[in-house]
Design a protein around this motif. Structure first.
Motif, PDB file in Angstrom:
ATOM      1  N   THR A   1     -90.174 -55.915   4.416  1.00 22.78           N
ATOM      2  CA  THR A   1     -90.457 -57.202   4.794  1.00 22.78           C
ATOM      3  C   THR A   1     -91.543 -57.895   4.163  1.00 22.78           C
ATOM      4  O   THR A   1     -92.228 -57.059   3.320  1.00 22.78           O
TER       5      THR A   1
ATOM      6  N   GLU B   1     -93.431 -60.028  12.341  1.00 24.37           N
ATOM      7  CA  GLU B   1     -93.397 -58.615  12.295  1.00 24.37           C
ATOM      8  C   GLU B   1     -93.952 -58.072  13.659  1.00 24.37           C
ATOM      9  O   GLU B   1     -93.406 -57.010  14.400  1.00 24.37           O
TER      10      GLU B   1
ATOM     11  N   ARG C   1     -91.352 -58.574  16.410  1.00 22.72           N
ATOM     12  CA  ARG C   1     -90.257 -57.567  16.292  1.00 22.72           C
ATOM     13  C   ARG C   1     -90.738 -56.287  16.895  1.00 22.72           C
ATOM     14  O   ARG C   1     -90.325 -55.502  17.252  1.00 22.72           O
TER      15      ARG C   1
ATOM     16  N   SER D   1     -82.209 -66.613   6.488  1.00 18.79           N
ATOM     17  CA  SER D   1     -83.062 -65.355   6.009  1.00 18.79           C
ATOM     18  C   SER D   1     -83.706 -66.277   4.741  1.00 18.79           C
ATOM     19  O   SER D   1     -82.778 -66.870   3.819  1.00 18.79           O
TER      20      SER D   1
ATOM     21  N   SER E   1     -85.208 -63.860   2.441  1.00 18.44           N
ATOM     22  CA  SER E   1     -85.338 -62.904   1.614  1.00 18.44           C
ATOM     23  C   SER E   1     -84.996 -63.231   0.008  1.00 18.44           C
ATOM     24  O   SER E   1     -83.765 -64.051  -0.006  1.00 18.44           O
TER      25      SER E   1
ATOM     26  N   THR F   1     -80.588 -61.026  12.638  1.00 22.46           N
ATOM     27  CA  THR F   1     -80.942 -59.929  12.395  1.00 22.46           C
ATOM     28  C   THR F   1     -82.364 -59.462  12.282  1.00 22.46           C
ATOM     29  O   THR F   1     -82.668 -58.351  12.365  1.00 22.46           O
ATOM     30  N   GLU F   2     -82.997 -60.035  11.491  1.00 22.40           N
ATOM     31  CA  GLU F   2     -84.416 -60.134  10.915  1.00 22.40           C
ATOM     32  C   GLU F   2     -85.426 -60.628  12.215  1.00 22.40           C
ATOM     33  O   GLU F   2     -86.340 -60.049  12.095  1.00 22.40           O
ATOM     34  N   LYS F   3     -84.811 -61.225  12.980  1.00 19.87           N
ATOM     35  CA  LYS F   3     -85.405 -61.756  14.303  1.00 19.87           C
ATOM     36  C   LYS F   3     -85.103 -61.014  15.472  1.00 19.87           C
ATOM     37  O   LYS F   3     -86.041 -61.542  16.464  1.00 19.87           O
TER      38      LYS F   3
ATOM     39  N   GLN G   1     -80.611 -55.218  11.353  1.00 16.19           N
ATOM     40  CA  GLN G   1     -82.083 -55.202  10.900  1.00 16.19           C
ATOM     41  C   GLN G   1     -82.317 -55.837   9.477  1.00 16.19           C
ATOM     42  O   GLN G   1     -83.271 -55.080   8.507  1.00 16.19           O
ATOM     43  N   GLY G   2     -81.552 -56.955   9.147  1.00 11.56           N
ATOM     44  CA  GLY G   2     -82.095 -57.714   8.029  1.00 11.56           C
ATOM     45  C   GLY G   2     -81.252 -57.026   6.743  1.00 11.56           C
ATOM     46  O   GLY G   2     -81.567 -57.417   5.453  1.00 11.56           O
ATOM     47  N   LYS G   3     -80.314 -56.015   6.883  1.00 15.61           N
ATOM     48  CA  LYS G   3     -79.627 -55.478   5.839  1.00 15.61           C
ATOM     49  C   LYS G   3     -78.250 -55.567   5.961  1.00 15.61           C
ATOM     50  O   LYS G   3     -77.630 -55.729   7.034  1.00 15.61           O
TER      51      LYS G   3
ATOM     52  N   LYS H   1     -79.900 -56.526   1.167  1.00 20.24           N
ATOM     53  CA  LYS H   1     -80.930 -57.169   2.056  1.00 20.24           C
ATOM     54  C   LYS H   1     -81.049 -58.341   2.038  1.00 20.24           C
ATOM     55  O   LYS H   1     -80.762 -59.019   0.723  1.00 20.24           O
TER      56      LYS H   1
END
Length: 268
Positions: free
Chosen positions: A35, A84, A87, A190, A192, A210-212, A232-234, A268
């Protein structure tokens, strides 16, 4: 002081203390890994090292400046690390159960089968879709952006929702336990930079949610018909129906699928 003397001073509570700190540190690194917080943490470490070096080297002006940055930077860290930190707190607040409410194991197989059948049909027809499965972290704030459905999960209902040019096709479907809570929900995208340029807003939304939260999302590409799963962000792309069945079975009833170890990887 030799090793034997050092060991004589170590108490059981010291070992427990070290173990607890190790677990906390490991989980923090696990949450932050990959992250923006990971890069920011490295930057803070560099500033700390420079601050100490400037103190030792008697660079008073530089030391004063860096010290002020560190003092006022605590507030900035809380703001920057807010996603973060949230999370992490959500992680601590989750129970061992993957869902907030109980799921009747008799409904597991029918629910998974209905979802897989729908994703398979949409994939063959190359109809875009985005389905989000709520876990411990509630998604009510995103449910409110869509249209309430509160219907039993069925392949026919899911397919009809995503048929192009229908009122609810644009957006995400959110499933809680064995029911479709809402459709046409708007999700955060996202940001990313590591996500493939081939992926559009549907996949970025599926990854972003899924990141949040601790949810799992399933996406169908309208260009290729490929099925992807994000957690989980992936994201894992080109998931076949057998693998999707196993993932969803593990999601609903992890005890029934302990033999199968599936870990999302890839992009990701």
């Amino acid at each position: 002081m030799n090793i034997q003397e050092i060991l004589n001073y170590i108490r059981i509570r010291d070992i427990v203390d070290i173990f607890i700190i190790s677990v906390i540190t490991y989980n923090c690194l696990k949450i932050w890994r990959g992250t923006r917080a990971e890069q920011l943490a490295k930057g803070i470490l560099v500033v700390l090292i420079l601050t100490k070096l400037s103190e030792w080297g008697e660079f008073y002006t530089l030391y004063w400046l860096l010290e002020k940055i560190m003092t006022w930077g605590i507030v900035g860290v809380l703001i920057i690390f807010q996603p973060e930190l949230r999370r992490g707190l959500e992680f601590l607040g989750r129970s061992s159960s993957p869902f907030r409410g109980g799921v009747d194991t008799q409904d597991v197989v029918p629910t998974v089968k209905e979802v897989v059948d729908a994703m398979g049909s949409l994939s063959r027809q190359k109809i875009g879709a985005l389905v989000v499965f709520e876990r411990q972290t509630g998604l009510n704030e995103f449910v409110e952006t869509g249209t309430r459905v509160d219907g039993e999960v069925s392949s026919g209902l899911l397919i009809n929702i995503f048929i192009p040019n229908t009122p609810l096709h644009d957006g995400a479907v959110i499933i809680r336990n064995n029911r479709i809570v809402a459709a046409s929900c708007f999700l955060p995208l996202s940001d990313s930079n590591s996500i493939s340029k081939e992926l559009g807003t549907r996949h970025r939304a599926g990854i972003g949610i899924t990141e949040k939260s601790d949810c799992l999302s399933v996406m169908v590409s309208e260009e290729t018909g490929a099925i992807s799963v994000a957690e989980q962000g992936k994201i894992s792309r080109y998931v076949d129906l057998d693998t999707l069945t196993t993932i969803l079975s593990k999601l609903y009833a992890p005890r029934l699928t302990n033999q199968f170890k599936f870990k999302l990887g890839g992009e990701k």
